[in-house]
Design an enzyme around this catalytic site. Structure first.
Site, PDB file in Angstrom:
ATOM      1  N   HIS A   1       0.877  -1.182   0.000  1.00  0.00           N
ATOM      2  CA  HIS A   1       0.000   0.000   0.000  1.00  0.00           C
ATOM      3  C   HIS A   1       0.911   1.228   0.000  1.00  0.00           C
ATOM      4  O   HIS A   1       2.025   1.182   0.532  1.00  0.00           O
ATOM      5  CB  HIS A   1      -0.837  -0.056   1.279  1.00  0.00           C
ATOM      6  CG  HIS A   1      -1.916   0.963   1.392  1.00  0.00           C
ATOM      7  ND1 HIS A   1      -1.665   2.260   1.779  1.00  0.00           N
ATOM      8  CD2 HIS A   1      -3.255   0.890   1.210  1.00  0.00           C
ATOM      9  CE1 HIS A   1      -2.804   2.929   1.818  1.00  0.00           C
ATOM     10  NE2 HIS A   1      -3.784   2.114   1.473  1.00  0.00           N
TER      11      HIS A   1
ATOM     12  N   ASP B   1       3.266  -4.525   7.970  1.00  0.00           N
ATOM     13  CA  ASP B   1       2.028  -3.778   7.790  1.00  0.00           C
ATOM     14  C   ASP B   1       0.890  -4.768   8.021  1.00  0.00           C
ATOM     15  O   ASP B   1       0.645  -5.663   7.203  1.00  0.00           O
ATOM     16  CB  ASP B   1       1.996  -3.195   6.367  1.00  0.00           C
ATOM     17  CG  ASP B   1       0.665  -2.522   6.059  1.00  0.00           C
ATOM     18  OD1 ASP B   1      -0.304  -2.717   6.810  1.00  0.00           O
ATOM     19  OD2 ASP B   1       0.596  -1.805   5.045  1.00  0.00           O
TER      20      ASP B   1
ATOM     21  N   GLN C   1      -4.293  -5.332   6.926  1.00  0.00           N
ATOM     22  CA  GLN C   1      -5.257  -6.331   6.468  1.00  0.00           C
ATOM     23  C   GLN C   1      -5.193  -7.627   7.274  1.00  0.00           C
ATOM     24  O   GLN C   1      -6.192  -8.329   7.389  1.00  0.00           O
ATOM     25  CB  GLN C   1      -5.044  -6.631   4.976  1.00  0.00           C
ATOM     26  CG  GLN C   1      -5.317  -5.438   4.066  1.00  0.00           C
ATOM     27  CD  GLN C   1      -6.711  -4.849   4.262  1.00  0.00           C
ATOM     28  OE1 GLN C   1      -7.661  -5.539   4.629  1.00  0.00           O
ATOM     29  NE2 GLN C   1      -6.838  -3.557   4.041  1.00  0.00           N
TER      30      GLN C   1
ATOM     31  N   CYS D   1      -4.757   2.461  -3.649  1.00  0.00           N
ATOM     32  CA  CYS D   1      -3.509   2.927  -3.027  1.00  0.00           C
ATOM     33  C   CYS D   1      -2.389   1.923  -3.221  1.00  0.00           C
ATOM     34  O   CYS D   1      -1.542   1.735  -2.321  1.00  0.00           O
ATOM     35  CB  CYS D   1      -3.697   3.215  -1.535  1.00  0.00           C
ATOM     36  SG  CYS D   1      -4.864   4.514  -1.223  1.00  0.00           S
TER      37      CYS D   1
HETATM   38  N1  PLP Z   1      -1.704  -0.946   4.494  1.00  0.00           N
HETATM   39  C1  PLP Z   1      -2.618  -1.716   3.914  1.00  0.00           C
HETATM   40  C2  PLP Z   1      -2.242  -3.106   3.490  1.00  0.00           C
HETATM   41  C3  PLP Z   1      -3.914  -1.240   3.725  1.00  0.00           C
HETATM   42  O1  PLP Z   1      -4.833  -2.017   3.164  1.00  0.00           O
HETATM   43  C4  PLP Z   1      -4.229   0.067   4.160  1.00  0.00           C
HETATM   44  C5  PLP Z   1      -5.565   0.633   3.920  1.00  0.00           C
HETATM   45  O2  PLP Z   1      -6.289   0.194   3.058  1.00  0.00           O
HETATM   46  C6  PLP Z   1      -3.228   0.841   4.773  1.00  0.00           C
HETATM   47  C7  PLP Z   1      -1.981   0.297   4.923  1.00  0.00           C
HETATM   48  C8  PLP Z   1      -3.480   2.220   5.269  1.00  0.00           C
HETATM   49  O3  PLP Z   1      -4.417   2.199   6.295  1.00  0.00           O
HETATM   50  P1  PLP Z   1      -4.902   3.584   6.941  1.00  0.00           P
HETATM   51  O4  PLP Z   1      -5.491   4.379   5.803  1.00  0.00           O
HETATM   52  O5  PLP Z   1      -5.915   3.174   7.946  1.00  0.00           O
HETATM   53  O6  PLP Z   1      -3.713   4.232   7.515  1.00  0.00           O
END
Ligand code: PLP
Length: 412
Positions: free
Chosen positions: A128, A205, A208, A370
């Site tokens: 992401h 991260d 998910q 994203c």
């Molecule tokens: N990382 C992953 C794998 C995501 O799916 C997302 C959001 O869709 C994020 C990071 C970012 O999350 P946030 O917008 O809650 O910071």
């Protein structure tokens, strides 16, 4: 709570989610955009309301009754989160706004203090943007080099390339436990062990993974884990950064201000102990407490059961979507993925697919989610994405399949 047996019953669970009973465009709402954000059960909504109606005051500051009550609830939520991910101590759990802020905290606090020219930060092509852009910024500022593990045509990390990319120059390996596009569940424990073998730290991260799979930070042995409350039945505006205590102790603060200090003089300041050193200013008090309620909710369902339910749904959806002419699912087969299906259709652009489905009351996402580099990898600018959670049913998957047939009728 809804379930008494160990099998998750989405129909009963739906009773807890008021929004799932509303209509959209005169049709029943079928919410399949859970990767972006999940809906909230009444237990979480009530927890938020209850804080404001009964125990709201600023935390860690007052010696009056309400401040102490709010602090006890806020710290109680931290303990629940620590237990949920099996952290050694609640001190390893920092409240942040979301995954993005958690990753930025590590990038700025750890990265600015530790990265030098010649050092390398390793990420992957399936990240992401929130696990790409902070590292681009910090590498630019420190002179470190950013490298990435490529993704194979069927949506896995290229582990042969990883062998070449992980070297003694690698200071940190940051990767997602589960892709928010192709749904691939990465072998976290193996990746952590391989990074540690060359002396690199690991940031996972978990945006998910934590909402959808059982997660045990001690078993994974990751150094950092970031995730968001709003993707796991909790409120928006609250997220978590887990970090091993020793690392957190050694890291300088990310932001300065109230609460993160032990003592302030005009000539300089001393920091508070962890985790407070990283929680400058008034935190999202009610949201943190309500995240504790979301953790209770998921814990009572059982994360093994949550994962099993999604596995079953995604298998079913995978089969149903195979029947749709010109539809291609991105990423691995149903056995290696979480409850997310990104796809493209020959007949229609993802935005047109999403618009047709929306008219049927079905919420999916269209765009690059994203994850532009991953779409570039597949030569795409966008995809459509349906993603599932505890309250989704096979009946809703049938409705999705029917609506996708309709897309072919309209555009085909
Ligand atoms: N990382 C992953 C794998 C995501 O799916 C997302 C959001 O869709 C994020 C990071 C970012 O999350 P946030 O917008 O809650 O910071």
């Amino acid at each position: 709570m809804t379930t008494t047996t160990r099998t998750l019953d989405p129909v009963r669970i739906r009773d807890d989610f008021p929004i799932l009973h509303r209509q959209v465009h005169g049709k029943r709402l079928i919410y399949l955009d859970n990767t972006a954000s999940t809906q909230k059960p009444r237990q979480v909504i009530n927890a938020l309301v209850q804080v404001y109606e009964e125990v709201y005051a600023n935390v860690h500051r007052g010696i009056h009754y309400l401040s102490e009550a709010a602090t006890e609830r806020y710290e109680g939520a931290r303990r629940k989160v620590a237990q949920f991910i099996n952290a050694r101590s609640p001190r390893e759990v920092i409240f942040v706004r979301n995954t993005t802020e958690g990753i930025n905290l590590v990038a700025y606090a750890w990265g600015m203090a530790n990265l030098r020219p010649g050092d390398e930060v390793l990420i992957t092509e399936m990240e992401h943007h929130s696990n790409i852009v902070p590292w681009q910024i910090i590498c630019e500022r420190t002179g470190a080099t950013l490298r990435w593990v490529p993704v194979t045509p069927d949506g896995y990390l290229d582990l042969d390339a990883l062998e070449r990319l992980l070297t003694e120059r690698t200071r940190l390996f940051a990767f997602t436990a589960m892709s928010n596009v192709v749904g691939t569940i990465n072998p976290v424990q193996e990746l952590v062990a391989r990074a540690h073998a060359v002396g690199a730290l690991v940031l996972v991260d978990g945006a998910q993974a934590v909402p959808h799979l059982p997660v045990d930070v001690q078993a994974w042995d990751c150094d950092f884990l970031a995730f968001s409350g709003h993707k796991m039945c909790g409120p928006s505006g609250i997220g978590i950064l887990y970090g091993k205590r020793q690392l957190l102790e050694e890291m300088p603060p990310f932001m300065g201000g109230g609460e993160m200090i032990r003592e302030v003089k005009m000539t300089g300041s001393r920091w508070n102990e962890v985790p407070h050193k990283f929680e400058a200013g008034t935190p999202a008090i009610a949201e943190a407490i309500a995240l504790g309620a979301a953790v209770d909710y998921l814990s009572q369902l059982g994360m093994e059961q949550v994962a099993a339910h999604e596995r079953q749904l995604v298998r079913y959806a995978y089969e149903r979507l195979q029947d749709i002419g010109g539809l291609k699912i991105l990423g691995p087969g149903p056995d290696d993925r979480g409850g997310v299906l990104a796809f493209v259709m020959e007949s229609a652009h993802p935005h047109d697919i999403a618009a047709i489905l929306d008219a049927e009351g079905i919420a999916i996402r269209a765009g690059h989610h994203c994850a532009q580099p991953l779409h570039d990898r597949y030569g795409l600018v966008a995809s459509a994405r349906a993603s599932f959670y505890i309250y989704n049913t096979e009946d809703e998957v049938d409705a999705l399949a029917l609506a996708l047939h309709r897309v072919n009728q309209v555009f085909g």
